[in-house]
Design an enzyme around this catalytic site. Sequence first.
Site, mmCIF file in Angstrom:
data_model
loop_
_atom_site.group_PDB
_atom_site.id
_atom_site.type_symbol
_atom_site.label_atom_id
_atom_site.label_comp_id
_atom_site.label_asym_id
_atom_site.label_seq_id
_atom_site.Cartn_x
_atom_site.Cartn_y
_atom_site.Cartn_z
ATOM 1 N N HIS A 175 -58.343 -4.956 18.234
ATOM 2 C CA HIS A 175 -57.726 -3.632 18.065
ATOM 3 C C HIS A 175 -57.790 -2.848 19.380
ATOM 4 O O HIS A 175 -56.789 -2.274 19.825
ATOM 5 C CB HIS A 175 -58.470 -2.887 16.959
ATOM 6 C CG HIS A 175 -58.020 -1.479 16.735
ATOM 7 N ND1 HIS A 175 -57.179 -1.110 15.705
ATOM 8 C CD2 HIS A 175 -58.309 -0.326 17.408
ATOM 9 C CE1 HIS A 175 -56.964 0.188 15.758
ATOM 10 N NE2 HIS A 175 -57.644 0.696 16.779
ATOM 11 N N GLU A 176 -58.948 -2.830 20.016
ATOM 12 C CA GLU A 176 -59.099 -2.092 21.271
ATOM 13 C C GLU A 176 -58.305 -2.752 22.401
ATOM 14 O O GLU A 176 -57.735 -2.062 23.253
ATOM 15 C CB GLU A 176 -60.577 -1.975 21.643
ATOM 16 C CG GLU A 176 -61.429 -1.227 20.618
ATOM 17 C CD GLU A 176 -60.881 0.153 20.296
ATOM 18 O OE1 GLU A 176 -60.290 0.799 21.188
ATOM 19 O OE2 GLU A 176 -61.007 0.582 19.126
ATOM 20 N N HIS A 233 -54.774 -1.599 22.151
ATOM 21 C CA HIS A 233 -54.613 -0.274 22.752
ATOM 22 C C HIS A 233 -54.429 -0.379 24.269
ATOM 23 O O HIS A 233 -53.593 0.319 24.854
ATOM 24 C CB HIS A 233 -55.823 0.605 22.444
ATOM 25 C CG HIS A 233 -55.770 1.273 21.109
ATOM 26 N ND1 HIS A 233 -54.657 1.930 20.641
ATOM 27 C CD2 HIS A 233 -56.719 1.411 20.131
ATOM 28 C CE1 HIS A 233 -54.911 2.434 19.434
ATOM 29 N NE2 HIS A 233 -56.150 2.130 19.108
ATOM 30 N N GLU A 249 -52.535 3.964 15.789
ATOM 31 C CA GLU A 249 -53.567 3.199 15.100
ATOM 32 C C GLU A 249 -52.976 2.095 14.234
ATOM 33 O O GLU A 249 -53.511 0.985 14.170
ATOM 34 C CB GLU A 249 -54.445 4.134 14.256
ATOM 35 C CG GLU A 249 -55.290 5.088 15.076
ATOM 36 C CD GLU A 249 -56.122 4.387 16.134
ATOM 37 O OE1 GLU A 249 -56.718 3.333 15.844
ATOM 38 O OE2 GLU A 249 -56.163 4.895 17.271
#
Length: 363
Positions: free
Chosen positions: A165-166, A169, A243
Amino acid sequence: MLGQAFGLYSHMRNNRIRSGFLIAGLFALIYLTVWGLLLVFNGYGGVPRGRTAFGEAGRQFWAWLPVTTLAAGAWVFIGFRVNVGLISAVSGAQGLSREDNPKLYRMLENLCISRGLTVPKLAIVESEALNAFASGVNDAQFTVTVTSGLLAQLNDAEVEAVLAHELTHIRNGDVRLMIIAVVIAGIISLVGELIFRNLGRVRVSSDDAKKGSFVAILIGFAVIAVAWFLAVVIRLSLSRSREYLADAGAVELTKNPDAMISALLKIAGRADIEGVPSGVMDMCFENDPDDFADLFSTHPSVTKRVQALVQTAGGRMPAMPPHPPRVAERQDLQTMVEESAAGIDPAARGPWARPPGGGSASP
């Protein structure tokens, strides 16, 4: 068409375009704030007879426009240079070397290799909270920070989902945009706070040679308040809209939507890192909603994120959704760390509960 998107990559492209407009809007709010300040100062200090506070504010605004632009650019440049160090200082993050946690490094490397990404640095915050965030604006700065509570409470598949997930980003340019947003919104918020703290001290000039304007002061305050509010709204819009895409990008990297779902359910209600400023929490994997619930939350609710993963990524809800304590006991954290070091897989016990007495879960 901008409004149409087919597939994950189209959504990412459209979101980058929308985010570009939002960032441009933040820069425009700097100019709006400056104009509001000039109205307040001219209304308070007065202008020569025969002139108006509005006319003087307009003239000064255009005269100072190059200086305002250079100052805004310098402020963003400084933010770019010091963001990682500043975030580490306010969050208490410490660098994590390969020797400190080789398994975590291997997870991160494998995810990066699968997409040809430069491997970011790793850092850790000693906290019982379950959370993570990415920082930096280029390959030399990019850092993924996790909490010790996250590593202790999540199994390997769930930790990998959070790392993915990071990384998404970083891959999508979200981190760079959020840092710009925090830097710009931060200065607008600072100006607004200083002005409104001194609201009671404002007095219209009574100098015979100059004419003050209470109307200009009121309109100036209103302009600054609007810029302040819009800066917050834009910052929240940038964070919330990204998100869902980061969750989807993580599933694309790991091919494991169930791990992302279980990670979200474990982290829900346990994400608040004590003592960390709101600007950093906005960048985290999860930011527990405040008393205003969903209205001013920087992240979509966990329920909505899980629902999106179930509907669009083929994820499955666990048979027994968790309702864990908000913060685990220190002894439980220590036990899980020791078990992990001993090679005992927490997933073997089911994702959320350790059976009484420390025995293995029944199949």
